[in-house]
Motif scaffolding. Structure first.
Motif, mmCIF file in Angstrom:
data_model
loop_
_atom_site.group_PDB
_atom_site.id
_atom_site.type_symbol
_atom_site.label_atom_id
_atom_site.label_comp_id
_atom_site.label_asym_id
_atom_site.label_seq_id
_atom_site.Cartn_x
_atom_site.Cartn_y
_atom_site.Cartn_z
ATOM 1 N N GLU A 20 88.398 50.430 57.832
ATOM 2 C CA GLU A 20 87.274 51.202 58.381
ATOM 3 C C GLU A 20 86.200 51.516 57.337
ATOM 4 N N LYS A 21 86.456 51.175 56.079
ATOM 5 C CA LYS A 21 85.483 51.434 55.012
ATOM 6 C C LYS A 21 84.554 50.231 54.804
ATOM 7 N N THR A 22 83.493 50.446 54.061
ATOM 8 C CA THR A 22 82.524 49.384 53.781
ATOM 9 C C THR A 22 82.936 48.524 52.595
ATOM 10 N N ASN A 23 83.536 49.176 51.586
ATOM 11 C CA ASN A 23 83.902 48.472 50.345
ATOM 12 C C ASN A 23 85.357 48.677 49.985
ATOM 13 N N SER A 24 85.893 47.680 49.293
ATOM 14 C CA SER A 24 87.218 47.823 48.691
ATOM 15 C C SER A 24 87.053 48.293 47.252
ATOM 16 N N ILE A 25 88.143 48.745 46.669
ATOM 17 C CA ILE A 25 88.171 49.108 45.257
ATOM 18 C C ILE A 25 88.851 47.978 44.496
ATOM 19 N N LEU A 26 88.184 47.476 43.466
ATOM 20 C CA LEU A 26 88.781 46.498 42.565
ATOM 21 C C LEU A 26 89.088 47.193 41.251
ATOM 22 N N ASN A 44 83.974 46.716 42.993
ATOM 23 C CA ASN A 44 84.202 46.771 44.440
ATOM 24 C C ASN A 44 83.814 45.438 45.059
ATOM 25 N N ALA A 45 84.179 45.293 46.323
ATOM 26 C CA ALA A 45 83.782 44.121 47.099
ATOM 27 C C ALA A 45 83.516 44.596 48.524
ATOM 28 N N MET A 80 89.261 41.603 53.502
ATOM 29 C CA MET A 80 89.014 41.049 54.850
ATOM 30 C C MET A 80 88.146 39.786 54.788
ATOM 31 N N TYR A 81 88.667 38.775 54.090
ATOM 32 C CA TYR A 81 88.057 37.436 54.046
ATOM 33 C C TYR A 81 86.799 37.358 53.174
ATOM 34 N N ASN A 82 86.739 38.179 52.156
ATOM 35 C CA ASN A 82 85.740 38.033 51.101
ATOM 36 C C ASN A 82 86.379 37.054 50.105
ATOM 37 N N ILE A 83 85.966 35.797 50.132
ATOM 38 C CA ILE A 83 86.672 34.723 49.433
ATOM 39 C C ILE A 83 86.190 34.607 47.986
ATOM 40 N N VAL A 84 87.153 34.616 47.069
ATOM 41 C CA VAL A 84 86.881 34.557 45.631
ATOM 42 C C VAL A 84 86.922 33.095 45.180
ATOM 43 N N ASP A 85 85.859 32.650 44.524
ATOM 44 C CA ASP A 85 85.755 31.279 44.039
ATOM 45 C C ASP A 85 86.205 31.228 42.576
ATOM 46 N N GLY A 86 87.457 30.845 42.369
ATOM 47 C CA GLY A 86 88.019 30.813 41.016
ATOM 48 C C GLY A 86 87.303 29.855 40.088
ATOM 49 N N GLU A 171 103.243 42.325 35.439
ATOM 50 C CA GLU A 171 103.019 43.749 35.171
ATOM 51 C C GLU A 171 101.545 44.164 35.248
ATOM 52 N N PRO A 172 100.602 43.384 34.708
ATOM 53 C CA PRO A 172 99.209 43.842 34.807
ATOM 54 C C PRO A 172 98.693 43.876 36.236
ATOM 55 N N ILE A 173 99.155 42.948 37.085
ATOM 56 C CA ILE A 173 98.759 42.967 38.502
ATOM 57 C C ILE A 173 99.389 44.173 39.197
ATOM 58 N N LYS A 174 100.642 44.434 38.887
ATOM 59 C CA LYS A 174 101.333 45.589 39.480
ATOM 60 C C LYS A 174 100.567 46.877 39.182
ATOM 61 N N LEU A 175 100.163 47.028 37.932
ATOM 62 C CA LEU A 175 99.447 48.235 37.517
ATOM 63 C C LEU A 175 98.055 48.296 38.142
ATOM 64 N N ALA A 176 97.349 47.157 38.176
ATOM 65 C CA ALA A 176 96.014 47.129 38.779
ATOM 66 C C ALA A 176 96.076 47.503 40.257
ATOM 67 N N LYS A 177 97.112 47.038 40.955
ATOM 68 C CA LYS A 177 97.278 47.389 42.370
ATOM 69 C C LYS A 177 97.526 48.884 42.537
ATOM 70 N N LEU A 178 98.393 49.436 41.701
ATOM 71 C CA LEU A 178 98.698 50.877 41.773
ATOM 72 C C LEU A 178 97.436 51.711 41.528
ATOM 73 N N ILE A 179 96.659 51.335 40.533
ATOM 74 C CA ILE A 179 95.449 52.088 40.201
ATOM 75 C C ILE A 179 94.411 51.970 41.311
ATOM 76 N N SER A 180 94.228 50.762 41.851
ATOM 77 C CA SER A 180 93.281 50.577 42.964
ATOM 78 C C SER A 180 93.662 51.448 44.150
ATOM 79 N N HIS A 181 94.947 51.451 44.466
ATOM 80 C CA HIS A 181 95.430 52.232 45.611
ATOM 81 C C HIS A 181 95.231 53.734 45.380
ATOM 82 N N ALA A 182 95.562 54.188 44.172
ATOM 83 C CA ALA A 182 95.411 55.612 43.859
ATOM 84 C C ALA A 182 93.940 56.023 43.879
ATOM 85 N N TYR A 183 93.079 55.174 43.333
ATOM 86 C CA TYR A 183 91.645 55.462 43.307
ATOM 87 C C TYR A 183 91.092 55.526 44.724
ATOM 88 N N LEU A 184 91.458 54.566 45.557
ATOM 89 C CA LEU A 184 90.988 54.553 46.941
ATOM 90 C C LEU A 184 91.455 55.802 47.696
#
Length: 196
Positions: A20-26, A44-45, A80-86, A171-184
């Motif tokens: 329901e929000k406009t942006n995600s937290i990265l 954000n995205a 929600m389908y914001n596609i990242v071009d690696g 581990e760095p992805i695990k931590l980044a996910k936790l921080i994004s979730h807590a921030y959001l």
């Protein structure tokens, strides 16, 4: 890049969002190979948008560091389908990119058509550009699907293994996910209390 070097650092980026929000937290975490954290960045995205690639590039550049050895992304289809071009990220930042996913998702094209009935062609084109994924076995006997740019598959597996303690999540992805979730959650709860 010498993958056996002790001083290797990764910038790992993960997201958290509410539909329901406009942006995600990265959230981006800079972590050394010995699992010491020495940097954090936020971005954000747009939910359902097309700006994730450029926003991730901006996150990396805003750190203004030349000691990050590679970029690790928690998926390429975010917010929600914001596609990242690696490939574009790799070409812009000049360091290798690894993108991980945890399952072999099928039928995403149909989901994109459903969510974007009038303008899905661009997203489907961007999806095709991502290329094939490789199924890799980690030292923990768990599997990951990965896409890589700027390095060999064997080197990517070795790097992932050096950042994994248990399971399949580095581990760095695990931590980044936790921080994004807590921030959001913090932003969401602050906004709720202001409204209430």
């Amino acid at each position: 890049m010498d993958i056996n070097k002790k001083g290797i650092r990764v910038l790992a980026i993960a997201e958290s969002f509410r539909k329901e929000k406009t942006n995600s937290i990265l959230s981006g975490i800079v972590m050394r190979k010995d699992l010491i954290i020495d940097g954090i960045i936020f971005g954000n995205a747009t939910i359902g948008g097309d700006d994730a690639t450029q926003n991730i590039i901006a996150m990396y550049k805003s750190l203004q560091r030349n000691d990050i050895s590679f970029l690790l992304l928690n998926g390429l289809i975010i917010s929600m389908y914001n596609i990242v071009d690696g490939k574009t990220i790799y070409e812009n930042i000049g360091i290798p990119v690894i993108a991980i996913t945890f399952n072999n998702s099928q039928g995403i094209e149909n989901s994109i058509k459903k969510h974007f009935p009038s303008n899905y062609n661009n997203k489907l084109e961007n999806l095709k550009k991502l290329g094939k994924r490789n199924l890799v076995l980690l030292k923990t006997n768990k599997y990951l699907w990965i896409r890589i740019w700027g390095m060999k598959l064997d080197d990517a597996i070795k790097l992932l293994n050096s950042f994994i303690i248990q399971g399949s999540i580095p581990e760095p992805i695990k931590l980044a996910k936790l921080i994004s979730h807590a921030y959001l959650n913090t932003i969401y709860n602050i906004n709720k209390s202001r409204i209430g």
